[in-house]
Design a protein around this motif. Sequence first.
Motif, PDB file in Angstrom:
ATOM      1  N   VAL A  33       0.754  -0.950   0.134  1.00 50.84           N
ATOM      2  CA  VAL A  33       0.123  -0.101   0.141  1.00 50.84           C
ATOM      3  C   VAL A  33       0.634   1.271   0.064  1.00 50.84           C
ATOM      4  N   GLY A  34       0.420   2.187  -0.815  1.00 51.77           N
ATOM      5  CA  GLY A  34       1.235   3.668  -0.701  1.00 51.77           C
ATOM      6  C   GLY A  34       0.270   4.736  -0.834  1.00 51.77           C
ATOM      7  N   ILE A  35       0.460   5.524   0.181  1.00 47.98           N
ATOM      8  CA  ILE A  35      -0.274   6.816   0.348  1.00 47.98           C
ATOM      9  C   ILE A  35       0.605   8.024   0.279  1.00 47.98           C
ATOM     10  N   ILE A  36       0.503   8.624  -0.631  1.00 48.47           N
ATOM     11  CA  ILE A  36       1.031  10.116  -0.781  1.00 48.47           C
ATOM     12  C   ILE A  36       0.447  11.369  -0.527  1.00 48.47           C
ATOM     13  N   ARG A  37       0.659  11.998   0.447  1.00 48.92           N
ATOM     14  CA  ARG A  37      -0.102  13.212   0.938  1.00 48.92           C
ATOM     15  C   ARG A  37       0.286  14.411  -0.049  1.00 48.92           C
ATOM     16  N   PHE A  38      -0.404  15.059  -0.564  1.00 53.32           N
ATOM     17  CA  PHE A  38      -0.270  16.415  -1.544  1.00 53.32           C
ATOM     18  C   PHE A  38      -0.794  17.426  -0.802  1.00 53.32           C
TER      19      PHE A  38
END
Length: 251
Positions: A33-38
Amino acid sequence: MSNWPELWKDLTLSVIDVETTGLDPQNDRVTEVGIIRFEGGEVVETYGKLVNPGCPIPEESTRITGIKDEDVKDAPRFEEIASEVHERLQGVGIVAYNLAFDRSFIRYELERCGLSWPEESPTLDPLIFARQFFKNHPRKNLGAICKLLGIPLEEAHRATHDATVTGHVLYAFADRLPEQLDALLMLQAQWEQQQAAEMSGWRGRGRSGGDFESLGDALGGAAIGLGPAYIYGDEADPLRALYMSVPEAND
């Protein structure tokens, strides 16, 4: 929309991507799982975890993602990171390329842990926009769209890399999209409905009449999508991609 910013670019975004053991979110499991916060178009947090699915990883999944059983044997089970994932989905807009696929897997994984997907969060799917902006281009997968936009994709089929470039693709479309969040969500819904109708029309022209409808039913509905193999494959239409992957159809 009163709880969210008026302009979508003022919205903090969590861009998600999952790698999985297969295509069925009810029976297959997440392997990464990958979660990138922008914020404001910039990456402010990168979160990525390999996940032990609790079952052997099929050879086809390993071929696509490169993730092998030995890579995840000491990785946490999803229940060990569920609270971390859940926390990163709160109070943000959620983005994924082919959103239905990633959302369905994360939803089922969270539900197994007594947690829930944040239904109130605005969601954006750059694939819908790509299909609209590049109608005449034969490929709408993430790799092809990145190439068209000049966005490097260094390690396809790995969660944090895919999520990161998905965020950049969304922001690259900004000049072509409404600035207001509610207007963008409405437009996205209209385009999604239109594209689904066009795809349904193509299915209706398939041989043997109902073949494609029954394939969709077998997959639990077209909304689940075909996942990463379709996203990077050569075929833009997901059901056609599935149909052509059947050996008999290639004869």
